[in-house]
Each structure stands twice: as structure tokens, then as C-alpha cells.
Write a protein that holds these residues in place. Structure first.
Motif, PDB file in Angstrom:
ATOM      1  N   GLY A 203     -32.540 -12.114  20.850  1.00 45.23           N
ATOM      2  CA  GLY A 203     -33.401 -11.712  21.952  1.00 45.23           C
ATOM      3  C   GLY A 203     -33.132 -12.527  23.210  1.00 45.23           C
ATOM      4  O   GLY A 203     -33.138 -11.987  24.322  1.00 45.23           O
ATOM      5  N   ALA A 204     -32.871 -13.822  23.026  1.00 48.77           N
ATOM      6  CA  ALA A 204     -32.597 -14.670  24.185  1.00 48.77           C
ATOM      7  C   ALA A 204     -31.358 -14.174  24.917  1.00 48.77           C
ATOM      8  O   ALA A 204     -31.330 -14.118  26.155  1.00 48.77           O
ATOM      9  N   ALA A 205     -30.336 -13.789  24.150  1.00 44.64           N
ATOM     10  CA  ALA A 205     -29.121 -13.256  24.781  1.00 44.64           C
ATOM     11  C   ALA A 205     -29.460 -12.006  25.585  1.00 44.64           C
ATOM     12  O   ALA A 205     -28.982 -11.820  26.714  1.00 44.64           O
TER      13      ALA A 205
ATOM     14  N   HIS B 225     -25.618 -10.562  21.163  1.00 37.68           N
ATOM     15  CA  HIS B 225     -26.848  -9.791  20.949  1.00 37.68           C
ATOM     16  C   HIS B 225     -26.627  -8.725  19.877  1.00 37.68           C
ATOM     17  O   HIS B 225     -27.410  -8.605  18.934  1.00 37.68           O
ATOM     18  N   GLY B 226     -25.524  -7.988  20.004  1.00 40.46           N
ATOM     19  CA  GLY B 226     -25.274  -6.892  19.056  1.00 40.46           C
ATOM     20  C   GLY B 226     -25.036  -7.399  17.650  1.00 40.46           C
ATOM     21  O   GLY B 226     -25.662  -6.925  16.688  1.00 40.46           O
ATOM     22  N   VAL B 227     -24.136  -8.364  17.504  1.00 40.34           N
ATOM     23  CA  VAL B 227     -23.793  -8.832  16.157  1.00 40.34           C
ATOM     24  C   VAL B 227     -25.011  -9.447  15.478  1.00 40.34           C
ATOM     25  O   VAL B 227     -25.326  -9.132  14.331  1.00 40.34           O
ATOM     26  N   VAL B 228     -25.701 -10.319  16.202  1.00 40.58           N
ATOM     27  CA  VAL B 228     -26.833 -11.012  15.578  1.00 40.58           C
ATOM     28  C   VAL B 228     -27.942 -10.021  15.242  1.00 40.58           C
ATOM     29  O   VAL B 228     -28.492 -10.031  14.138  1.00 40.58           O
ATOM     30  N   MET B 229     -28.269  -9.143  16.172  1.00 41.09           N
ATOM     31  CA  MET B 229     -29.374  -8.218  15.921  1.00 41.09           C
ATOM     32  C   MET B 229     -29.036  -7.235  14.802  1.00 41.09           C
ATOM     33  O   MET B 229     -29.876  -6.936  13.961  1.00 41.09           O
ATOM     34  N   VAL B 230     -27.811  -6.735  14.776  1.00 41.61           N
ATOM     35  CA  VAL B 230     -27.486  -5.739  13.757  1.00 41.61           C
ATOM     36  C   VAL B 230     -27.313  -6.396  12.395  1.00 41.61           C
ATOM     37  O   VAL B 230     -27.992  -6.049  11.429  1.00 41.61           O
TER      38      VAL B 230
END
Lengths: 550, 379, 214
Positions: free
Chosen positions: A46-48, A76-81
Motif C-alpha cells: 500500500g505504501a508503494a 506494489h503488484g508483486v507484493v499485493m498479488v
């Protein structure tokens, strides 16, 4: 409501030292471990997002330079997914609840369950290491040949991290399937299973059959990048589209890994707060399985403009249309459940209703993308970004938050503060729509995704979106605060604060280490809410005269 | 270009209008169902709120099945309409119209280079006439890019290693955005350009201005420079298949397959000559991969296309080998075409042409070189 | 109730059912894992048939055949080991497991020798790849390199699975030597067997696809 007491001995205080947590095989404790680590990853991702939304306030590059921007959206994409959405509900709520819902003492393979958490953490640490070492700039999709030949970033570490975390996902899925098959208590037939279990069963099928294909794609990327074993290299005559096929074979079904468990949560919440059996139980149960199966056949709709054949485009478009139907059926069934219910709007219900609305919008815009000629225009624009955020944030995260609030009293023994819960649910809903609705317009206007610098006519909509993101961020921070607060100061909940059906509510809150003293026996279908039971809920004074005799 | 705030994009091609119509249909269907669900939820929540005095009695035994079928089959029907409509437009998009203006497009991080039929080149901009079909033949020299013109509602990925094509027909004069839509690294968002649609007369005038060398002329030079002719001089040398009249014909290969000699085949035959050897010949041709850049290959194939089939009887060896499609034209224009190229056009910008250097290609430099022409359209 | 039953199971049967279903599911994931590579292999073999034949012709057919036989024998001995546990012959189990281990190690030894040959011949894809003399000059070295990419990726993943299998067999061999298995309880042995047979079957597909084309 009488003042309930916490049970003397429960899974949380069964043992206090750190090893009793780090070496636990109790599915509930592992669920809690997952919840803590996922929360961490959620706020990193979220911070990204906040950072690049601030950058996008102006059309120029003023906060970060392009390579940094590219690393931010990839992070953002890698961490969130991979480190939040895929494990979110199955690993936290699924882990915690499935054994209790089917009347078992634990999942079938408790040690594998612990191993899956360690794999998840190992993968996560590798990912964080990759970020600290300079980040990755390929996007979460790792498209070749960019990822294998051109990118000067930590692709290897990130690919290995996602690979390892993938095995965590496989083990969770395997555990859930085996548990559902072999650990159901006496009388718990397949069609008496809560829909939560059905949807997780379908999710697990995708995890077990899809994730290995992602794993091998990442192995091939790593081999090509690290050792020159170039399977996708166009210089050797390799086909970069092959990677896209392999990648989307997993990553399209992965969208259903994220959304099906949210549907699972909603299917529990809606009947509980309508005091009514769910409408069309079998249709909802089977549509989960239908989504899981059809989901494997539609990956090519990510590739309509990639250079795959026109014929393939037609087939994938057709199949993608079909997968919309089971989702539509679910939405109609949930809505029909409200009819003649006795509805109250506690926080979980607010999230569930919000889910239905946002998922409807997300699902319908999915049809735009399945429609060939329209997809040609909006593919890889903000339209796609808006669409999948409606599914993954509007859908999956709303479901996750709804579920956390719904089962919070069961997990911790204490209620969250209801007023704050409702406020933040509304904030999340408003912030979400303000963030992502303008992006549909941006997308049709033609703003490509992953653009750091953009033409100035797109600025107004981008500013709206960034403003929404700050509201959304606040909406996510509030629950973090009041849920932690409630651990100590929350009102003691008692075994079944919502008067819900389901075996998990027959245990004390929090439950004991082995869930049930005696294996429960099931004699009735799921959601057997007494038709006109209007008894009080903790935060609602109800009028007993409201019910009409049946 | 109009850079003011707006909510709907320019529509400047026939495809754009058709896609918009389908889009509005989809919007209508979606809005209907979204509203339906929203209204139902709000209505039920208000009417059946806990404590409200309403009739909650459910008639038992009512047909649930009929309801379930209704809300499965109606959406199914609607999605089938969307599929059919969208597929129809998609096929139209991939149709090749007769006699398009053919333009070569080369993508490299992070710029677009366009090459017009007369050899005129431009970077980050594409001038085209209004009302005429245009066909782009595109290739990338590094990673995947995507050629996207929102005002035309068209987009096509540009791949390394093989050609993709994109067709459109602008119907409005003006300047429109060109974006790279496939993420391609650091300066992805800088890989933008302009599509400048002009009146045909203005376009013709623009096309003639500035230095240019017809690609077939450049190709002929390359052909000579790389000594292709030392071998491919039908009918003198029986070891090499003749190239005259090759383009567009069906070619039989040693492994029994047949292929159409299109642009992609010609390109593959230059960079990977041994992959598809013409039946009856030995794979003796060396590869030119790494020596010839994509722009040189554009030029060479353009030259090869001008080689008409020789008069009957002249190319026996080739006739047998090159499959069964009769040559389209038996006039011997070969001699003409060799002389006919637009004469000694002012030579290009240029580096020395040594066989080892990819001479016609821009330097490998991330910053786009100065476009050959920068004059603005009058529009 | 036997003391092998974990606390959360009601009965030994339930535990055995769970273990077996889990193992089969795990094998399904393995099929998908190798399936990704088989799919890629199929695509490229269709695109470049001649190059694949050329690449295959440089593999050591005799060694490949010997290895196939060795692996099939190892599966046989492992199946017999499970059988001896079922009929309560622990010593036979240990001996047969040791034979399986031996075959597994021989397989890997031969594989290592084949790899070193390829390495010496510059047939490992990457910067130093040289095709050298060809049987069929009608091929592009790059496409043959693709064949070797698949050869190394597929046999490499297979070899990794063999190593894991050898560790598993070693563990159950020690357990069997300690007398842990009997006709009542031999679940780990059977699970190891399922895994080993699976790895064996993967090889049965790899062998013709890599060695026997052309």
C-alpha cells in the motif's frame, strides 16, 4: 446481553513461549501467524501505491525518476498479488475456520500447514531482499524478453521469492482439499457444507493445478537469465508469447484464487445478517466449482493484441463470456437472499453489501475486456487497472475485511468497536470508488497503464484518483488501529455474538486448541436460520413485535 | 492537439465509431445491471431492515428453478450478443483492405521509426492521409512494444523476431496520440509520438519533401553490397533458388511443408536461411543475422518484391522448385525495375556501408536520433 | 488404535486416506509442473522439427537406454519393498530399499556423465554453445540450442526430483531398519513409492521425447 466471560483456557493462552507459536501445528495459530505477516505485506504494498499515486498528481516526473517509478508499481503488484491477495482469505480465515466448520480438530496435515507458512515467509523475505537490493522493474507479469534479457534489476531474487511462496500456496490448497474430503464430521455431507468451504475447495483446485505452471514459468525465466538456458529467447528462435501463455495459464485462474474466497465470506455473512437461509445453496456451491474449471480455459483473453492468432482470440473471447455466468448467478442469489430477510447493517454486512456492488461493477467491466474489439482499445490502459482493482480490491479486500470483522470475536474472543467499524467501512467504500472509477474513464480515453509521465489532459482524473487513494489509505489504517485496540479493550464476545449457524460458533470464543471436546454431529443443512428469529444482536436493539407469525 | 480536459476520446477512424457503438451497448447493459443490483439491495435493506413491520412470510414451494434459469439464461444471451458483435468487429480489424498505404514501423527502446513507401523516414511521428487505408508492418529490435492509437481504437503488440501488422483508416484530419502500450522498461512512458492525419494532397506534398531513398533502391544497393547476386542470379547459378517473382508465391520446402513467401518468410530466409530450405536446394546460404538490422531487411524485402518473374523458359530450375502457383505476371519488368528506382536520391545521412555493419540502421542509442524531417503539417 | 495415528485423526483409516489423497494431489501438481515444460517442448518441436532431431542425435542413446532400464528396475525393487512390508518381512524391505537407492544413484551417476560429455562438447546452451559437426546441415544452431535448453531444463528438473526421491528412500530405509513398518502401518513407505514411481514415469516420457526422435 449478559456479560460473557472469556474461557479460561483457549488456543491463544494455551502456551506462551515464542516457540509455541513458531513451531505450532494448531491451524488457528497458523492462521494468526498468516494474518500478522499478511498485514505487514499489505501495508508495504500500500505504501508503494500511495507513493506512485502522489507522483501521478502531475503529468511530469517530479517526485521520483522513471526507473524508480517502475520499481514502485512492480513492488506494489508483486507484493499485493503474491504476498497478500493470493494467500489472504484462504491462509488466514480458511486456515482458521475450515476445520472448525466441518467439525475437525485440525487440518489433515498440520505440519505441512506450518511448513507452508515458513515457505511463505521465506518467499516474502526473498522478495523484500530483492526490493532492498534495488527492486525489480518488470511489472508483476515478468514478461519476456524484457525480464530475461533487458531488465537490470533483481529479477532472479524476486522470481525465486515468488516461486517459493507459490509452494506455500500449493500446500495450503492441498491441505484444504484433503481436509474437506477426509475430515468431515459425522453428518456433515457435501451439501451441508457451509458455502465458505465449497468456495475454498474450488479455490484450492486452482491453487493445486495452476500454481505449478507459474512455478515452472519462473524456473524457466531464472534458467534463461542466470544460465543462458534460453527457452523464450527470440534470438534463438524462441517465442516470447510462450511465456505469456504459461504465465496467464496460472495468473488468470489466480484472479479466481483471489475472488472465490471473498465470495465464500460473503455467502456466510449475508444469510447471518438477513436471518435467512441462503437463496439457491446448490447453485452457489456448484457455481464456485464452475468458475474454477472454466477459469482454466480463458487465459488467452489477456493476449488479444499480443500477436496470437485471430482464431485463438475468438475462442478465448467466447469462453470468457461463459465464465461470467456463474458469477452473475452468485450476485443474483445473494441479492435474492435479502428478500424478506430481517436485515441489520453491522460492519461485516456493510462490507458484504459493498462487495456485491463493487464486484458487480468489476465483473461487468470484465465483459468489456472479453469483448474482442473493445479490448483492443482498452487493453493495457487504465481501464484494465480499474477493472481488476474493482475485482481484487473492491472484491477481494472488501471480502477479507468483512470476514475479519465477522470472525474477529471468534478469533480473539472480543468485539471490535462497532461504530468505528461502520465508519471505516463507509470510508473504504467511498475512497475506493473515488480512486478507481476515474480510471475507467482514463482508460477509455487511452491512458496506457504503467505510465510515469502522461499527457496533461489526463491530469484532472489522475488527481481525483490520487485523492481517492489517500481516503482509501485512511480507511485501511483505521481498522488496523481499532482492531489492535480491541484486543485489550474490546467487549467480551461470547461464543456466538451474531447468533450465526455453523459449527465454528458452537465453540467458545476463542476456541480451545482442539476446537471440539467431542466430535460434533450435524443433523441439519447449512444456514438453517429459524425463519423469523428476530432475537437481539449485540449492537442492535430490536423490536420483538416486528416478527409476524409463520 | 487538443489537450483540454475531457471525458471521451477523439474518434478519428471508421473503426473508432464502430467500437464506440459497441462500447455504448456494453455501457447500457452494464449500467442496467449495476443499477438493478444497487436498487434492489437498497430497497431490500430499507424494507426488510431488522425491526420493520413487514410481511416476511415466504410462500413455500415456489419454483426456484425458474428464477435461477431466468437469471442464468438472460445474461448468457446478452454475453453472446457481446461476443458476436465484438468478434465481428475484430475480424474487420484484421481484414486487409485493398491497396493500403504500406508503412514499415520499427520499434526500439524507446522510440518509433516509421518508413514510408518512398523511403522517407520519420521518428516519433507518423504522417498519413485521411480517408485511405493504412497498413503498418511492425517489428521490434529488442523487447515487446505495442503500437496504440487511442483515437483510432487500435492497438497491436510489436514483437521481436517476427512481423505483426496493423490496419486502420483515419477519417478525420488532426494530430493524435501514439503510445507504446506494452511496458518496455525505464522510459516506457516516453515512447510516445504523434499521428498526423493530413489531406491527401498535403500528404503527397509532405511525402516528397526532404531526403528520401526508395527502399527498393536501398535494398538493391544492399543486395549488391552483400554480393547476394553472386549466387542468386537465375538462371545462371543452379545452386540457389531464383528470387524473381518469389513474393506471394507458394514455396515447397525440403521437409515437405509449403509456405507462402510473404514478408515474414523473406525475413526468416535472410536471418535463418537454413530453417526453411526450398525443395531441391542445399542449405548453403550463410545467415545474415546480426549483420543486417531490421531496417535493412525492410529494404531488402522491398527490393525482392520488385523482382518480377522472368519470361517463360528463362527460369526452368526455379519453376520446378518453387511450387505450383503460376507466376502472376510474365512481363519481364525485371530489367526495368532495376533501372526504374527513383534515381540517385541524395544519399542518406550516413555511415560507410561495409558488409559487416548494419549500415541502414540507426545507432544503438537510447536517445532517438534527429528525425529526418520535422516540418509541421499545415493543419 | 495404533500409536501412529496423529491426535487430530479419528482412525488409522482416516489418516491413511488423507495421506494417500494428499500424495495423489501432490503428484497432480507435479504433472502440471512438468506439463508446462512439455507444452513448451511440443510448441518448439512443431516449429523446428529438424533441429530437434539434430539435437537428439547428439545424445547418448545407449546411456539413455541403460538409464531407463535402471529406473524401471528401481521402481520394481521399491514396489517389492512395499510388498514385503505388507507381508511383515522387514529385512526384505530394507534390502529392497537399499537396492532402490543403489539404482537411483547409478541413474544419477550416468546422468552426470552424460552432462559432462555435453559440457565438453559445448552443447550446454548459453554463451559457449557450439553445435560443431552436424548430421544434418539443414538446421539453425539456435534452434538446436533451444532443444538443449529443453533437454537440460527437463532432465535437470527430473534429476532434482530423483535427488529428493533418494533422500526420501534413505529416510524410509532407516525407519524400516529400525522396524517402524509392518503390515499395520506402512503409509510413509507407500507414499515414497508413489512419488518414486511418478518420477520414474516422468522419465519414461522424457526418454522417447529427448532420445528417440528422428
Amino acid at each position: 446481553m449478559s456479560t460473557a466471560e472469556l474461557p479460561k483456557r483457549h488456543y491463544l493462552n494455551a502456551d506462551y513461549n515464542i516457540w509455541s507459536w513458531l513451531l505450532t501445528t494448531d491451524h488457528k495459530r497458523i492462521g494468526i501467524l498468516y494474518m500478522i505477516s499478511l498485514t505487514l505485506f499489505f501495508f508495504v504494498g500500500g505504501a508503494a501505491a500511495i507513493l506512485f499515486r502522489v507522483e501521478l498528481l502531475t503529468p511530469e516526473a517530479d517526485l521520483v525518476v522513471s526507473p524508480t517509478y517502475n520499481r514502485l508499481f512492480t513492488l506494489h503488484g508483486v507484493v499485493m498479488v503474491f504476498f497478500f491477495l493470493v494467500p489472504s482469505i484462504p491462509a488466514v480465515l480458511g486456515n482458521f475456520l475450515i476445520p472448525m466448520m466441518i467439525g475437525a480438530r485440525d487440518l489433515a496435515f498440520p505440519r505441512l500447514n506450518l511448513l507452508s507458512w515458513y515457505l511463505f515467509m521465506a518467499g516474502g523475505l526473498l522478495a523484500i531482499w530483492a526490493i532492498v537490493r534495488g527492486g525489480v522493474d518488470t511489472g508483476w507479469t515478468f514478461y519476456t524478453p524484457y525480464s530475461t534479457t533487458e531488465s537490470n534489476s533483481q529479477v532472479m531474487a524476486m522470481a525465486v521469492g515468488v516461486f517459493v511462496a507459490g509452494f506455500s500456496s500449493i500446500l495450503t490448497g492441498l491441505n484444504i482439499i484433503v481436509t474437506t474430503h477426509t475430515m468431515r464430521t459425522q453428518g456433515m455431507t457435501w451439501f451441508r457444507l457451509p458455502l465458505f468451504v465449497w468456495a475454498h475447495y474450488a479455490t484450492s483446485i486452482i491453487m493445486v493445478l495452476g500454481t505449478p505452471v507459474l512455478a515452472i514459468s519462473l524456473v524457466l525465466i531464472a534458467l534463461e537469465r542466470g544460465l543462458g538456458i534460453g527457452v523464450f529467447d527470440p534470438k534463438l528462435g524462441g517465442d516470447p508469447l510462450l511465456f505469456q501463455h504459461l504465465f496467464w495459464f496460472y495468473s488468470h485462474p489466480a484472479v479466481y484464487i483471489m475472488i472465490l474466497p471473498s465470495m465464500a465470506v460473503v455467502s456466510e455473512i449475508i444469510p447471518c445478517f438477513s436471518r435467512k437461509p441462503i437463496f439457491g445453496y446448490k447453485m452457489i456451491a456448484l457455481s464456485s466449482v464452475a468458475i474454477a474449471v472454466l477459469g482454466f480455459l480463458v487465459w488467452g483473453h489477456h493476449m488479444f493484441v499480443s500477436g496470437q492468432s485471430v482464431f485463438a482470440g475468438l475462442i478465448f473471447s467466447f469462453l470468457s463470456m461463459l465464465v461470467a455466468i456463474p458469477s452473475a448467478v452468485k450476485v443474483f442469489n445473494w441479492t435474492a437472499t435479502l428478500y424478506k430477510g430481517s436485515i441489520s447493517l453491522e460492519t461485516p454486512m456493510l462490507y458484504a453489501l459493498g462487495f456485491i456492488g463493487l464486484f458487480t461493477l468489476g465483473g461487468l467491466t470484465g465483459l468489456f475486456l472479453a469483448t474482442l474489439a473493445v479490448d483492443v482499445h482498452v487493453h493495457d490502459t487504465y481501464f484494465i487497472v480499474a477493472h481488476f482493482h474493482y475485482i481484487m480490491v473492491g472484491g477481494a479486500v472488501m471480502g477479507y475485511l468483512g470476514g475479519i470483522h465477522f470472525w474477529w470475536p471468534k478469533m480473539t474472543g472480543r468485539m471490535y468497536p462497532e461504530w468505528w467499524g461502520r465508519i471505516s467501512a463507509v470510508i473504504v467504500f467511498v475512497g475506493f470508488n473515488l480512486t478507481f472509477f476515474p480510471q475507467f474513464v482514463l482508460g477509455y480515453l487511452g491512458m496506457p497503464r504503467r505510465y510515469h509521465i502522461y499527457p496533461e489532459e489526463f491530469q484532472v482524473l489522475n488527481v481525483m484518483s490520487s485523492a481517492g487513494a489517500s481516503i482509501l489509505g485512511l480507511g485501511y489504517l483505521l481498522p488496523l488501529c481499532y482492531l489492535i485496540w480491541s484486543l485489550k479493550y474490546g467487549k467480551v464476545a461470547g461464543p456466538n455474538p451474531w447468533k450465526a449457524t455453523g459449527l465454528e460458533w458452537t465453540t467458545p470464543s476463542p476456541p480451545s486448541t482442539f476446537n471440539f471436546d467431542e466430535p460434533p454431529v450435524v443433523t441439519e443443512p447449512a444456514y438453517n436460520y429459524p425463519p423469523l428469529d428476530d432475537s437481539s444482536l449485540p449492537h442492535e436493539t430490536s423490536d420483538p413485535t416486528a416478527s409476524t407469525p409463520s | 492537439m487538443d489537450t483540454s480536459f475531457r471525458l471521451f476520446p477523439d474518434a478519428a477512424s471508421d473503426m473508432a465509431d464502430q467500437v464506440d457503438r459497441l462500447y455504448f451497448f456494453l455501457l447500457a447493459v452494464s449500467s442496467f445491471f449495476t443499477l438493478l443490483i444497487f436498487v434492489l439491495i437498497v430497497f431490500f435493506v430499507l424494507k426488510y431492515r431488522r425491526g420493520a413491520k413487514v410481511n416476511r412470510y415466504l410462500t413455500p414451494g415456489k419454483s426456484v428453478l425458474a428464477l435461477e434459469l431466468t437469471w442464468s439464461l438472460i445474461p448468457l444471451g446478452l454475453t453472446m450478443i457481446m461476443f458476436g458483435w465484438g468478434a465481428n468487429l475484430f475480424l474487420k480489424l484484421h481484414d486487409s483492405p485493398p491497396d493500403p498505404i504500406e508503412i514499415n514501423v520499427l520499434a526500439r527502446r524507446w522510440f518509433w521509426r516509421m518508413q514510408h513507401s518512398n523511403g522517407k523516414r520519420e521518428d516519433q511521428a507518423l504522417h498519413i492521409p485521411v480517408g485511405q487505408p493504412v497498413k503498418l508492418r511492425m517489428i521490434s529490435e529488442d523487447v515487446i512494444h505495442s503500437f496504440y492509437v487511442p483515437a483510432f481504437r487500435v492497438k497491436q503488440d510489436v514483437l521481436p523476431g517476427r512481423y505483426t501488422t496493423l490496419g486502420f483508416e483515419p477519417n478525420k484530419v488532426g494530430t493524435f496520440h501514439l503510445f507504446c502500450a506494452e511496458y518496455c522498461g525505464d522510459n516506457h512512458s516516453g515512447m510516445k509520438g504523434q499521428i498526423i492525419v493530413m489531406e491527401p494532397a498535403e500528404y503527397a506534398e509532405w511525402l516528397q519533401g526532404g531526403p528520401s531513398e526508395a527502399p527498393e533502391v536501398a535494398g538493391k544497393k544492399l543486395f549488391e553490397e552483400y554480393r547476394c547476386a553472386s549466387c542468386h542470379t537465375s538462371p545462371v547459378n543452379p545452386r540457389c533458388p531464383p528470387l524473381e517473382g518469389l513474393y506471394g508465391r507458394t514455396v515447397k520446402l525440403t521437409d515437405g511443408r509449403t509456405v507462402i513467401a510473404d514478408d515474414d518468410y523473406l525475413r526468416r530466409s535472410i536471418v535463418d536461411p537454413a530453417a526453411e530450405v526450398v525443395a531441391g536446394f542445399q542449405p548453403i546460404m550463410p545467415t545474415f543475422k546480426g549483420q543486417l538490422g531490421e531496417e535493412s531487411i525492410f529494404a531488402l524485402t522491398a527490393y525482392l518484391k520488385t523482382l518480377e518473374a522472368p519470361t517463360p523458359g528463362a527460369g526452368q530450375a526455379g519453376e520446378a522448385a518453387i511450387g505450383d502457383t503460376p507466376p502472376s505476371d510474365t512481363d519481364s519488368k525485371e530489367a526495368d525495375s532495376k533501372e526504374a528506382g527513383p534515381e540517385p536520391a541524395p544519399s542518406r545521412d550516413d555511415e560507410p556501408r561495409l558488409p559487416a555493419a548494419p549500415s541502414l540502421d540507426p545507432p544503438r542509442d537510447p536517445s532517438p536520433p534527429e528525425p529526418p524531417s520535422k516540418e509541421n503539417p499545415a493543419s | 488404535m495404533s500409536d501412529h495415528v496423529a491426535h487430530h485423526f479419528d482412525s488409522a483409516e482416516q489418516q491413511f486416506d488423507a495421506a494417500r489423497l494428499g500424495m495423489w494431489l501432490f503428484l497432480a501438481t507435479e504433472i502440471m509442473f512438468f506439463g508446462g515444460m512439455f507444452a513448451g517442448y511440443t510448441v518448439y518441436r512443431f516449429l523446428y522439427p529438424a533441429a530437434f532431431v539434430e539435437g537428439s542425435s547428439h545424445l547418448h542413446l545407449v546411456l539413455g537406454t541403460v538409464n531407463t532400464a535402471v529406473l524401471l528396475l528401481s521402481s520394481l525393487t521399491l514396489a517389492l519393498a512395499v510388498r514385503s512390508a505388507q507381508v511383515n518381512q522387514p529385512q526384505g524391505t530394507v534390502r529392497l530399499l537399499l537396492a532402490t537407492l543403489l539404482f537411483g544413484v547409478v541413474f544419477l551417476g550416468i546422468k552426470a556423465y552424460e552432462y559432462s560429455e555435453k559440457f565438453a562438447a559445448h552443447h550446454v546452451p548459453g554463451k559457449y554453445f557450439v553445435l560443431g559437426e552436424t548430421h544434418n546441415p539443414d538446421v539453425v544452431p539456435g534452434h538446436v540450442e533451444l532443444f538443449y535448453s529443453f533437454y537440460f531444463a527437463m532432465t535437470g528438473c527430473h534429476a532434482l526430483h530423483m535427488i529428493i526421491g533418494i533422500v526420501m528412500v534413505s529416510i524410509v530405509a532407516v525407519k524400516a531398519w529400525q522396524g517402524s513398518y509392518s503390515a499395520e502401518y506402512y503409509t510413509p513407505l507407500e507414499m515414497t513409492g508413489l512419488y518414486w514411481h511418478f518420477v520414474d514415469i516422468v522419465w519414461v516420457f522424457l526418454f522417447p521425447l529427448l532420445y528417440l526422435i528422428g
